[in-house]
Scaffold this motif. Structure first.
Motif, short mmCIF file in Angstrom:
data_model
loop_
_atom_site.label_atom_id
_atom_site.label_comp_id
_atom_site.label_asym_id
_atom_site.label_seq_id
_atom_site.Cartn_x
_atom_site.Cartn_y
_atom_site.Cartn_z
N ALA A 34 1.00 -0.90 0.16
CA ALA A 34 -0.28 0.23 0.16
C ALA A 34 0.77 1.26 0.27
CB ALA A 34 -0.73 0.53 1.13
N GLY A 35 2.06 0.70 0.91
CA GLY A 35 3.15 2.52 0.78
C GLY A 35 3.65 2.81 0.37
N LEU A 42 -1.06 1.64 -9.28
CA LEU A 42 -0.33 1.05 -7.42
C LEU A 42 -0.36 2.36 -6.79
CD1 LEU A 42 -1.62 -1.11 -5.48
CD2 LEU A 42 1.30 -1.44 -5.28
N ALA A 45 -3.35 5.09 -7.50
CA ALA A 45 -4.55 4.18 -6.44
C ALA A 45 -4.92 5.08 -5.29
CB ALA A 45 -4.79 2.80 -6.80
N ALA A 46 -2.68 4.49 -4.52
CA ALA A 46 -2.94 5.04 -3.64
C ALA A 46 -2.08 6.75 -3.26
CB ALA A 46 -2.03 3.50 -3.22
N HIS A 47 -1.87 7.60 -4.43
CA HIS A 47 -1.39 8.78 -4.48
C HIS A 47 -1.58 9.98 -3.40
CE1 HIS A 47 -0.58 12.74 -5.64
NE2 HIS A 47 0.42 12.31 -6.16
N ASP A 48 -2.89 9.57 -2.92
CA ASP A 48 -2.98 10.63 -2.27
C ASP A 48 -3.09 10.07 -0.40
OD1 ASP A 48 -4.68 11.75 -4.08
OD2 ASP A 48 -6.85 12.27 -3.66
N VAL A 49 -3.25 8.96 -0.34
CA VAL A 49 -2.58 8.87 1.06
C VAL A 49 -1.44 8.48 1.03
CG1 VAL A 49 -3.36 6.41 2.33
CG2 VAL A 49 -4.43 7.06 1.18
N HIS A 51 1.08 10.67 0.10
CA HIS A 51 1.26 11.85 0.75
C HIS A 51 0.85 12.67 2.31
CE1 HIS A 51 3.03 13.94 -2.74
NE2 HIS A 51 2.27 13.36 -4.10
N ALA A 52 -0.72 11.60 2.42
CA ALA A 52 -1.26 12.34 3.80
C ALA A 52 -0.06 11.51 4.29
CB ALA A 52 -2.40 11.76 3.24
N THR A 53 0.58 10.06 4.35
CA THR A 53 1.14 9.14 5.63
C THR A 53 2.55 9.44 5.52
OG1 THR A 53 0.76 8.14 3.98
CG2 THR A 53 -0.62 7.13 6.13
N GLY A 54 3.01 10.72 4.78
CA GLY A 54 4.52 10.80 4.79
C GLY A 54 5.18 10.04 3.97
N PHE A 55 4.61 9.25 3.33
CA PHE A 55 5.70 8.04 2.66
C PHE A 55 6.61 8.81 1.76
CE2 PHE A 55 2.40 4.44 3.74
CZ PHE A 55 3.12 4.04 5.22
N CYS A 57 6.62 9.75 -1.74
CA CYS A 57 5.75 9.41 -2.78
C CYS A 57 6.46 8.96 -4.19
CB CYS A 57 4.74 9.66 -2.72
SG CYS A 57 3.44 10.09 -3.65
#
Lengths: 58, 226
Positions: A34-35, A42, A45-49, A51-55, A57
């Motif tokens: 996921a990260g 992938l 699809a996971a782009h916004d999350v 960024h939001a979780t600080g991975f 990207c």
């Protein structure tokens, strides 16, 4: 006798540690997919999350 | 044991993921969408040019925001599996696990995987300058693991030596330093970038607090009969 006790102790230790390890490996796998995996679909699809979780990207 | 860990983690992670997705939609997505206007050049703020602080932003996007909700729940279930596995391991050794203590575990998790990495690698708005991804991912994992071990040493360590080791582990990733870009090229105004970083940490804190709280609660409930 001593050897038997040791074997029994070892197998008990293994059976109590295995469930924790299995759950952790499963969790790590999910987080990696996921990260961190950069396959294009992938990532999009996971782009916004991500960024939001600080991975990292991009 | 494994099924009790998975059950507790699924329930806790799913609820926390939904909370995070909702908070993202309310507080983070507008900042991110605004930043994307700068990333794509639709808005510009360099030089003497003033940029619109309140542009029209796209509203709810079922596909995009639905995928965010999906990945939030996935991610939080993944984290919950690790957190509850650690709780279970500690419980086997006599540590009491319940909702209140779970909350502390959740806060420790937040510090390990969000706050500590963000201290040197702050959550980026789209359009920020960046360097090699792999190097940052390696640094991220190293920091998260070192910080998690430090949290465990602080919580369960005995003696000054273990606390000393914890301090070293907490500081080391930041003394080594995260990979940083050679030059700044971000097109997004600092007002938006700082708002994004602060809110990202806030959303993370809320979702981790709930992951820990519910993880502890469900773990205790799953084990009430045994």
């Amino acid at each position: 006798m001593t050897a038997q006790v040791k074997t029994a102790a070892k197998s008990t230790a293994r059976s109590t540690v295995m469930p924790f390890l299995a759950a952790m490996v499963l969790g790590l796998g999910i987080i990696t997919i996921a990260g961190h995996v950069q396959a294009s679909a992938l990532h999009d699809a996971a782009h916004d999350v991500r960024h939001a979780t600080g991975f990292p990207c991009h | 044991m494994f099924s009790r860990i998975v059950t507790s983690a699924l329930l806790a992670g799913f609820c926390a993921g939904l909370l995070a997705a909702l908070l993202q939609l309310m507080f983070l997505q507008p900042v991110l969408l605004h930043a994307e206007l700068f990333e794509t050049g639709k808005l510009v703020h360099f030089g003497g040019q003033l940029a619109d602080a309140h542009p029209d932003l796209p509203g709810f996007d079922l596909m995009r925001d639905g995928l965010s909700a999906l990945f939030w729940t996935l991610l939080q279930v993944g984290y919950a599996l690790i957190l509850v596995a650690c709780m279970a391991f500690a419980a086997e050794r006599g540590v009491v696990i319940d909702a209140r203590r779970g909350l502390l575990w959740g806060l420790a998790g937040f510090i390990a995987v969000q706050f500590a990495p963000a201290f040197s690698l702050p959550p980026e708005v789209p359009g920020a300058a960046y360097v090699d991804l792999t190097a940052r991912q390696v640094w991220w994992w190293g920091t998260a693991i070192a910080t998690a071990v430090a949290m465990a040493l602080i919580a369960f360590g005995t003696g000054a030596g273990m606390w000393g080791a914890a301090v070293v582990l907490l500081l080391a990733p930041h003394l080594i330093g995260a990979p940083q870009p050679e030059a700044f090229a971000g097109s997004v105004p600092p007002e938006l970038a700082s708002m994004f970083a602060a809110r990202a940490l806030g959303v993370g804190l809320a979702s981790w607090a709930l992951t820990g709280l519910l993880g502890g609660y469900f773990w205790q409930r799953e084990n009430a009969g045994s």
